[in-house]
Enzyme design. Sequence first.
Site, short mmCIF file in Angstrom:
data_model
loop_
_atom_site.label_atom_id
_atom_site.label_comp_id
_atom_site.label_asym_id
_atom_site.label_seq_id
_atom_site.Cartn_x
_atom_site.Cartn_y
_atom_site.Cartn_z
N ASN A 1 0.80 -0.86 0.18
CA ASN A 1 -0.16 0.53 -0.16
C ASN A 1 0.68 1.11 0.30
OD1 ASN A 1 -1.52 2.11 0.50
ND2 ASN A 1 -2.31 1.47 2.71
N GLU B 1 -19.32 13.39 -6.42
CA GLU B 1 -18.24 11.71 -6.40
C GLU B 1 -19.03 11.01 -6.17
OE1 GLU B 1 -17.76 12.42 -1.45
OE2 GLU B 1 -15.73 11.68 -1.94
N HIS C 1 -21.09 37.15 -11.37
CA HIS C 1 -19.28 37.66 -11.84
C HIS C 1 -18.76 36.39 -12.70
CE1 HIS C 1 -18.79 41.04 -9.52
NE2 HIS C 1 -19.68 40.63 -8.26
O1 M6R Z 1 -9.93 11.35 5.61
P1 M6R Z 1 -10.19 12.79 5.47
O2 M6R Z 1 -10.73 13.78 6.08
O3 M6R Z 1 -8.62 13.55 5.39
O4 M6R Z 1 -9.83 12.88 4.01
C1 M6R Z 1 -10.26 14.04 3.06
C2 M6R Z 1 -11.40 13.54 1.78
O5 M6R Z 1 -10.06 12.25 1.02
C3 M6R Z 1 -12.06 13.17 1.87
O6 M6R Z 1 -12.59 14.53 2.61
C4 M6R Z 1 -12.50 13.07 0.76
O7 M6R Z 1 -12.89 14.08 0.03
C5 M6R Z 1 -14.59 12.15 0.84
N1 M6R Z 1 -14.51 11.55 -0.03
C6 M6R Z 1 -15.57 13.08 0.51
O8 M6R Z 1 -16.40 12.78 0.66
#
Ligand code: M6R
Length: 612
Positions: free
Chosen positions: A95, A492, A508
């Site tokens: 990973n 998403e 704008h």
């Molecule tokens: O685990 P995290 O809160 O750091 O992740 C940040 C982003 O990858 C996460 O919020 C992403 O944008 C989500 N898939 C949004 O729904």
Amino acid sequence: MCGIVAAVAARNIVPVLIEGLTKLEYRGYDSAGLALLNPTLTRLRSVGRVGELAVQAEGQVAHHGIAHTRWATHGVPSERNAHPHVSGGLAVVHNGIIENYAELKQELIAGGYAFSSDTDTEVIAHLIQHTLKSTPGLFEAVRLVAARLVGAYAIAVVQEWSDAIVVARHGAPLLLGLGQGENGGNYAASDASALLQVTRRMIYLEDGDVAELTRAAIRIVDAGGTALNVPGDRPVHESTLSADDVEMGDYQHYMQKEIFEQPQALAATLEMIGGAQTLSPNLFGVAAPEMLRGARSVLILACGTSYHAGLVARYWIEQLAGIACSVEIASEYRYRVSVPNPEQLVVAISQSGETADTLASVKHAKALGMGRTLAICNVPESAIVRECALRFLTRAGPEIGVASTKAFTTQLAALFLLAVTLAKQAGRLTPEQEGAHLKALRHLPVAVQKVLALEPEIRAWATQFADKQHALFLGRGHHYPIALEGALKLKEISYIHAEGYPAGELKHGPLALVDKDMPVISVAPNDALLEKLKSNLKEVAARGGELYVFADADSAVDQEAGVHVLRLPEHYGLLSPVLHVVPLQLLSYHTALVKGTDVDKPRNLAKSVTVE
Ligand code: M6R
């Protein structure tokens, strides 16, 4: 990004590997594979989901093996690029990203090694094989190879005729599970949810650790090559996660479950303030009273949905505490030349606590001399929590759906507590005002529950969205970040192109996009900006745009031709963003259902973004 499971035990570990991968599928789902030792190597791989691998693995029996679910970085999703990657009689799952893989690959090709994939991982397999020619033992070979790898990684390695699994981590999460009961054994995985089926006793590896697991024992060597006392140097944590937390129960999707869990998630997060009428800075850690008192300004670092939580917090912190607050996308901050301010409080927001850019941005801030760091995070032993001096743990429970929902609303609750604490320290709150803010916070779970009751109306709206190509989301003030979050949720999981805008910015530029095919969704709470917002909505209606307005019970916004209005039960003042994001989550969810997309595992994404 990518999930690893490894197991060595007296029991048949094939079902353990498959079940573990199923739990880790949220980390990536481009392909899946496993390597079993019997004592020679059997490798099974499939493009797509773990379910397909499970069919291939039916009837297999082994006591020793590694498995992987992939989110593609180097090389397209295909069987040849699926892990494990092999070299001779050894197999590797990985990973992360090996940044110096190209030069290592050249070296190995020159040494006669042939590559059968496009991955950086195959380099690790050949390099270990090559190192074994001059080094006795897999453990030592992995240690030497790990020292040559540049980048972030967690790996698990097995070799024919050996009874051990060797794992290593640097910058990507990996933990060990100590088997319990008559089946015993030892295990490793990217996160605890994969191992709850066999144990609750976990050891979190540190960066640079290399560990060896056999049925009866584990040994760990740290980055400096020192053999560690286990559990002395690496404590054993009893996981408090319940297996039910990661089950879907009666819901159709994790995202649906997580949207509807928000009242409980908020209540659990707010449990730590109990019935208090006044807040103690100790809520953020023992060093918090001093660190927060000395903070002259705030810098928030985060990505994605967590970044949107930070944007809401900026309005709260500046309004309540009178302290300047800036919010930066972590991947930008870490690479730009900024002006460091050692008196600034750096707040990292992350659901997973493993997001590579957010973690790196905190390290960058610390390297610039900014030591007042606070993590707002949902995962207790995560890298970001461990990197920061202070912490506030949200108690949303595991969030499995790729689209973040309950993590966001609990982050907002935590950030509001921070704003109130800073305001109190700045002497800007009377005890009555503080008590009123705490009362409003405590009522949030009930208020969110009432908003969830709007689901049937939102479901009906969703049917009108499913055939759209684009959508605009509008908000003003501390609801502008909610418009951004609504747009992110929609794109998403439904793949509809969506943009969030501050409503005042419409004329704008983006107004040029508005016509009958461009739905415009507006967050319209009954706050001081409502009249301004209504003028912006008129501008949309005048251009033939179809408006979908999420108002409050008492917002004077009228339903008319081309203007659809849904009213939230109550206006919630400063905390209104926590309520107004909920219908936007539901709208995205139901739109995705109508479109038939994979709600929990949208294409090209992964839950935990542990690579840059
Ligand atoms: O685990 P995290 O809160 O750091 O992740 C940040 C982003 O990858 C996460 O919020 C992403 O944008 C989500 N898939 C949004 O729904």
